[in-house]
Design an enzyme around this catalytic site. Structure first.
Site, PDB file in Angstrom:
ATOM      1  N   THR A 293     -24.983  -1.869   6.092  1.00 46.14           N
ATOM      2  CA  THR A 293     -25.490  -2.777   7.118  1.00 46.14           C
ATOM      3  C   THR A 293     -26.610  -2.081   7.880  1.00 46.14           C
ATOM      4  OG1 THR A 293     -24.011  -2.032   8.893  1.00 46.14           O
ATOM      5  CG2 THR A 293     -23.166  -3.728   7.413  1.00 46.14           C
TER       6      THR A 293
ATOM      7  N   SER B 119     -22.597   2.030   8.916  1.00 42.11           N
ATOM      8  CA  SER B 119     -22.881   1.451  10.224  1.00 42.11           C
ATOM      9  C   SER B 119     -23.981   2.282  10.876  1.00 42.11           C
ATOM     10  CB  SER B 119     -21.623   1.450  11.078  1.00 42.11           C
ATOM     11  OG  SER B 119     -21.858   0.861  12.337  1.00 42.11           O
TER      12      SER B 119
ATOM     13  N   VAL C 287     -21.578   6.943   8.935  1.00 44.67           N
ATOM     14  CA  VAL C 287     -22.571   6.821  10.003  1.00 44.67           C
ATOM     15  C   VAL C 287     -23.963   6.867   9.380  1.00 44.67           C
ATOM     16  CG1 VAL C 287     -23.459   7.788  12.140  1.00 44.67           C
ATOM     17  CG2 VAL C 287     -21.001   7.919  11.630  1.00 44.67           C
ATOM     18  N   LYS C 288     -24.714   5.806   9.600  1.00 51.90           N
ATOM     19  CA  LYS C 288     -26.056   5.684   9.031  1.00 51.90           C
ATOM     20  C   LYS C 288     -27.075   6.218  10.027  1.00 51.90           C
ATOM     21  CE  LYS C 288     -28.569   2.199   6.319  1.00 51.90           C
ATOM     22  NZ  LYS C 288     -28.616   0.745   6.034  1.00 51.90           N
ATOM     23  N   LEU C 289     -27.813   7.235   9.593  1.00 55.15           N
ATOM     24  CA  LEU C 289     -28.753   7.937  10.468  1.00 55.15           C
ATOM     25  C   LEU C 289     -30.178   7.838   9.924  1.00 55.15           C
ATOM     26  CD1 LEU C 289     -26.592  11.169  10.692  1.00 55.15           C
ATOM     27  CD2 LEU C 289     -26.891   9.525  12.563  1.00 55.15           C
TER      28      LEU C 289
END
Length: 216
Positions: free
Chosen positions: A27, A56, A82-84
């Site tokens: 997402t 996310s 965790v999308k960074l």
């Protein structure tokens, strides 16, 4: 190769999960905004449907803020990644979160040097955007090939997630080059199942069966 859906629409996810071909979901803020629902609520809803990684994305642009958000996200479900962003702050956050056992997906990767840095920082996944490179007359698949080669040379465990997929050929080319994952909009997965000769064959079989039935 694993297939991820790049969407935050739960009904669409349910449809393709029923096919048995969805391994995870990615997402981003834009996809969440389209759904008109809070990030936490939607991630938790997706986790009830998909038993696999769910990316996310953080909103903060500073490392401290990214780390704080990441620590909060992983409380929502064990499958949250965790999308960074691929920035200096993103690398710093990646290093810290990885050291805490939190899985990460470094996104907006457009070069092999960025991919290598993200892997060095401990990224679980890196997301090269092939379609956006094609849009500016660069070769997105050449980037996938280069990253896969580098990672194999040094036995780097970070997985290559081909993103910004625009058509089924992107998926096949990424698979041939050795990308671990392809994430795609639902409409692309829908196109992958279709072929005019399949439809033609089914129509012919059904027509012939009608002839058989008439003989019974």
């Amino acid at each position: 190769m694993q297939f991820f859906l790049d969407t935050a629409n739960v009904e669409s996810i349910k449809k393709f999960v029923s096919w048995g071909v969805v391994d995870g979901v990615t997402t981003n803020p834009s996809l969440i905004a389209k759904e008109g629902v809070s990030l936490e609520k939607r991630i938790k809803e997706i986790a009830e449907v998909v038993d696999g990684p769910i990316s996310s994305e953080v909103i903060a642009t500073d490392a401290e803020g990214m780390i704080k958000e990441g620590r909060e996200y992983v409380k929502w479900h064990k499958n949250v990644y965790v999308k960074l962003p691929m920035t200096p702050a993103g690398l710093e956050a990646c290093k810290v979160l990885t050291s805490e056992g939190i899985k990460t997906n470094v996104t907006l990767v457009f070069s092999s040097s960025q991919a290598l840095l993200a892997a060095k920082a401990g990224a679980t996944l890196i997301s090269p955007f092939v379609g956006r490179l094609d849009d500016i007359s660069e070769d997105g698949m050449a980037l996938i090939a280069e990253i896969v080669e580098i990672f194999k040379n040094f036995d780097i465990q970070t997985k290559v997630l081909a993103a910004s997929i625009r058509h089924p050929r992107h998926v096949i080319d990424a698979a041939r080059l050795g990308a671990d994952i392809a994430t795609m909009p639902p409409e692309i997965l829908e196109k992958m199942v279709k072929h005019p000769l399949t439809d033609k064959g089914i129509a012919a079989f059904l027509a012939d069966w009608e002839k058989v039935k008439s003989l019974q």
